[in-house]
Motif scaffolding. Structure first.
Motif, PDB file in Angstrom:
ATOM      1  N   UNK A  58       0.817  -1.215   0.000  1.00  0.00           N
ATOM      2  CA  UNK A  58       0.000   0.000   0.000  1.00  0.00           C
ATOM      3  C   UNK A  58       0.848   1.263   0.000  1.00  0.00           C
ATOM      4  N   UNK A  59       2.167   1.117   0.105  1.00  0.00           N
ATOM      5  CA  UNK A  59       3.043   2.279   0.040  1.00  0.00           C
ATOM      6  C   UNK A  59       3.252   2.741  -1.405  1.00  0.00           C
ATOM      7  N   UNK A  60       2.892   1.901  -2.353  1.00  0.00           N
ATOM      8  CA  UNK A  60       3.000   2.238  -3.771  1.00  0.00           C
ATOM      9  C   UNK A  60       1.902   3.249  -4.110  1.00  0.00           C
TER      10      UNK A  60
ATOM     11  N   UNK B 111      -1.366   7.283   4.935  1.00  0.00           N
ATOM     12  CA  UNK B 111      -2.681   7.854   4.653  1.00  0.00           C
ATOM     13  C   UNK B 111      -2.661   9.371   4.781  1.00  0.00           C
ATOM     14  N   UNK B 112      -1.915   9.872   5.742  1.00  0.00           N
ATOM     15  CA  UNK B 112      -1.820  11.323   5.920  1.00  0.00           C
ATOM     16  C   UNK B 112      -1.115  11.971   4.718  1.00  0.00           C
ATOM     17  N   UNK B 113      -0.033  11.374   4.273  1.00  0.00           N
ATOM     18  CA  UNK B 113       0.696  11.921   3.120  1.00  0.00           C
ATOM     19  C   UNK B 113      -0.123  11.842   1.828  1.00  0.00           C
ATOM     20  N   UNK B 114      -0.950  10.828   1.712  1.00  0.00           N
ATOM     21  CA  UNK B 114      -1.738  10.649   0.505  1.00  0.00           C
ATOM     22  C   UNK B 114      -3.091  11.342   0.558  1.00  0.00           C
ATOM     23  N   UNK B 115      -3.382  12.045   1.616  1.00  0.00           N
ATOM     24  CA  UNK B 115      -4.655  12.739   1.718  1.00  0.00           C
ATOM     25  C   UNK B 115      -5.797  11.822   2.093  1.00  0.00           C
TER      26      UNK B 115
ATOM     27  N   UNK C  24       2.045  -4.033  16.461  1.00  0.00           N
ATOM     28  CA  UNK C  24       0.844  -3.566  15.756  1.00  0.00           C
ATOM     29  C   UNK C  24       0.772  -2.041  15.744  1.00  0.00           C
ATOM     30  N   UNK C  25       1.200  -1.416  16.825  1.00  0.00           N
ATOM     31  CA  UNK C  25       1.203   0.052  16.865  1.00  0.00           C
ATOM     32  C   UNK C  25       2.183   0.631  15.848  1.00  0.00           C
ATOM     33  N   UNK C  26       3.337  -0.008  15.673  1.00  0.00           N
ATOM     34  CA  UNK C  26       4.305   0.469  14.683  1.00  0.00           C
ATOM     35  C   UNK C  26       3.761   0.312  13.274  1.00  0.00           C
ATOM     36  N   UNK C  27       3.141  -0.831  12.984  1.00  0.00           N
ATOM     37  CA  UNK C  27       2.531  -1.048  11.670  1.00  0.00           C
ATOM     38  C   UNK C  27       1.413  -0.029  11.447  1.00  0.00           C
ATOM     39  N   UNK C  28       0.635   0.251  12.486  1.00  0.00           N
ATOM     40  CA  UNK C  28      -0.427   1.253  12.388  1.00  0.00           C
ATOM     41  C   UNK C  28       0.118   2.642  12.147  1.00  0.00           C
ATOM     42  N   UNK C  29       1.244   2.959  12.749  1.00  0.00           N
ATOM     43  CA  UNK C  29       1.875   4.259  12.519  1.00  0.00           C
ATOM     44  C   UNK C  29       2.320   4.400  11.072  1.00  0.00           C
ATOM     45  N   UNK C  30       2.891   3.340  10.511  1.00  0.00           N
ATOM     46  CA  UNK C  30       3.300   3.364   9.101  1.00  0.00           C
ATOM     47  C   UNK C  30       2.088   3.597   8.201  1.00  0.00           C
ATOM     48  N   UNK C  31       1.000   2.889   8.469  1.00  0.00           N
ATOM     49  CA  UNK C  31      -0.219   3.047   7.657  1.00  0.00           C
ATOM     50  C   UNK C  31      -0.811   4.445   7.819  1.00  0.00           C
ATOM     51  N   UNK C  32      -0.801   4.968   9.043  1.00  0.00           N
ATOM     52  CA  UNK C  32      -1.387   6.285   9.281  1.00  0.00           C
ATOM     53  C   UNK C  32      -0.567   7.390   8.618  1.00  0.00           C
ATOM     54  N   UNK C  33       0.736   7.269   8.659  1.00  0.00           N
ATOM     55  CA  UNK C  33       1.592   8.272   7.994  1.00  0.00           C
ATOM     56  C   UNK C  33       1.353   8.240   6.490  1.00  0.00           C
TER      57      UNK C  33
END
Length: 73
Positions: free
Chosen positions: A20-22, A66-70, A55-64
């Motif tokens: 999902x980082x792509x 999502x924030x960068x992608x709007x 899980x919190x670290x993985x969630x932080x990666x996903x949240x960042x």
């Protein structure tokens, strides 16, 4: 037992979050967030905190991402 389950849920979420980082695949983070939340809850109920922290670290990666992608890109 809950800690191992939290690690497994975190690994499953990480498998979803990495692609999902792509660009244009950021929507997959929305699929991973409920799994991450479930992993955090299960990890919090266990006696050890390693699975919850993973899980919190993985969630932080996903949240960042999502924030960068709007939120959807």
């Amino acid at each position: 037992m809950g800690n191992i389950l939290a690690y497994l849920i975190g690994l499953l979420s990480l498998v979803i979050v990495i692609p999902a980082q792509i660009p244009l695949l950021g929507w997959a983070n929305w699929l991973a967030l409920p799994l991450i939340a479930l992993g955090v809850v299960i990890g919090a109920l266990s006696s050890s905190t390693g699975g919850r922290n993973f899980c919190l670290i993985v969630g932080l990666i996903a949240a960042v991402r999502l924030t960068l992608g709007g939120g959807f890109v």
